[in-house]
Design a protein around this motif. Sequence first.
Motif, PDB file in Angstrom:
ATOM      1  N   THR A   1       0.839  -1.192   0.000  1.00 12.42           N
ATOM      2  CA  THR A   1       0.000   0.000   0.000  1.00 12.42           C
ATOM      3  C   THR A   1       0.874   1.241   0.000  1.00 12.42           C
ATOM      4  O   THR A   1       2.000   1.231   0.501  1.00 12.42           O
TER       5      THR A   1
ATOM      6  N   GLU B   1      -0.794   7.196   1.043  1.00  8.81           N
ATOM      7  CA  GLU B   1      -2.129   7.781   1.124  1.00  8.81           C
ATOM      8  C   GLU B   1      -3.168   6.677   1.286  1.00  8.81           C
ATOM      9  O   GLU B   1      -2.959   5.534   0.878  1.00  8.81           O
TER      10      GLU B   1
ATOM     11  N   SER C   1      -4.358   3.818  -1.667  1.00 11.26           N
ATOM     12  CA  SER C   1      -3.356   3.815  -2.734  1.00 11.26           C
ATOM     13  C   SER C   1      -2.471   2.581  -2.592  1.00 11.26           C
ATOM     14  O   SER C   1      -2.306   2.046  -1.498  1.00 11.26           O
TER      15      SER C   1
ATOM     16  N   ASN D   1      -4.383   5.000  -7.265  1.00 13.31           N
ATOM     17  CA  ASN D   1      -5.361   5.458  -6.267  1.00 13.31           C
ATOM     18  C   ASN D   1      -6.706   4.844  -6.579  1.00 13.31           C
ATOM     19  O   ASN D   1      -7.086   4.751  -7.727  1.00 13.31           O
TER      20      ASN D   1
ATOM     21  N   LEU E   1       2.123   4.218  -8.825  1.00 11.42           N
ATOM     22  CA  LEU E   1       1.279   4.383  -7.654  1.00 11.42           C
ATOM     23  C   LEU E   1      -0.134   4.572  -8.156  1.00 11.42           C
ATOM     24  O   LEU E   1      -0.386   5.423  -9.019  1.00 11.42           O
TER      25      LEU E   1
END
Length: 159
Positions: free
Chosen positions: A136, A139, A142, A157, A155
């Motif tokens: 993970t 944030e 994410s 989201n 990355l």
Amino acid sequence: MNQKTVRFLFVIFVVLLVIVGYPWWHSRLPFINSKQTVTELNFKDFTEKQTQKVSFKKSGAEITLLKENDKWKVSSYSASLTLVKDFFAELQELQIATLVSKNPDNQAGYEVSSQSGALVTLAADSRQISFIIGKTGQETDSFYLRKVDSNSVYLANGG
């Protein structure tokens, strides 16, 4: 009012105007709102209707969702339609935010190496995509992911 006070109030007014107008000008200025599209990780073609098979593999264990006669099954058991719909909805809303590394030596640190990550394969008609989900991100909501035949780690989201 003296000249200094007028300037100070004018500066405050301009700052407030910029803050209040931010949503408007942020959406209209292309160089500010330019999101990079990652074509190697495009999940838009993999919807619930089009996808025939989804497999998840981690640490030797594998789970395969297979669509038979428009019904999703895990092994010979019916899969939860709600969970399947949620999976595809989240997949469509997934946003690839940032390229974080192209160095294959960094894959283990993001847990997207073939040994440490979770391999996900989606098959729809004649198209197939395989990617590895890693640890993970910092944030909420994410995580890191990498397409199997690529060194690029992203990355993401959502999802």
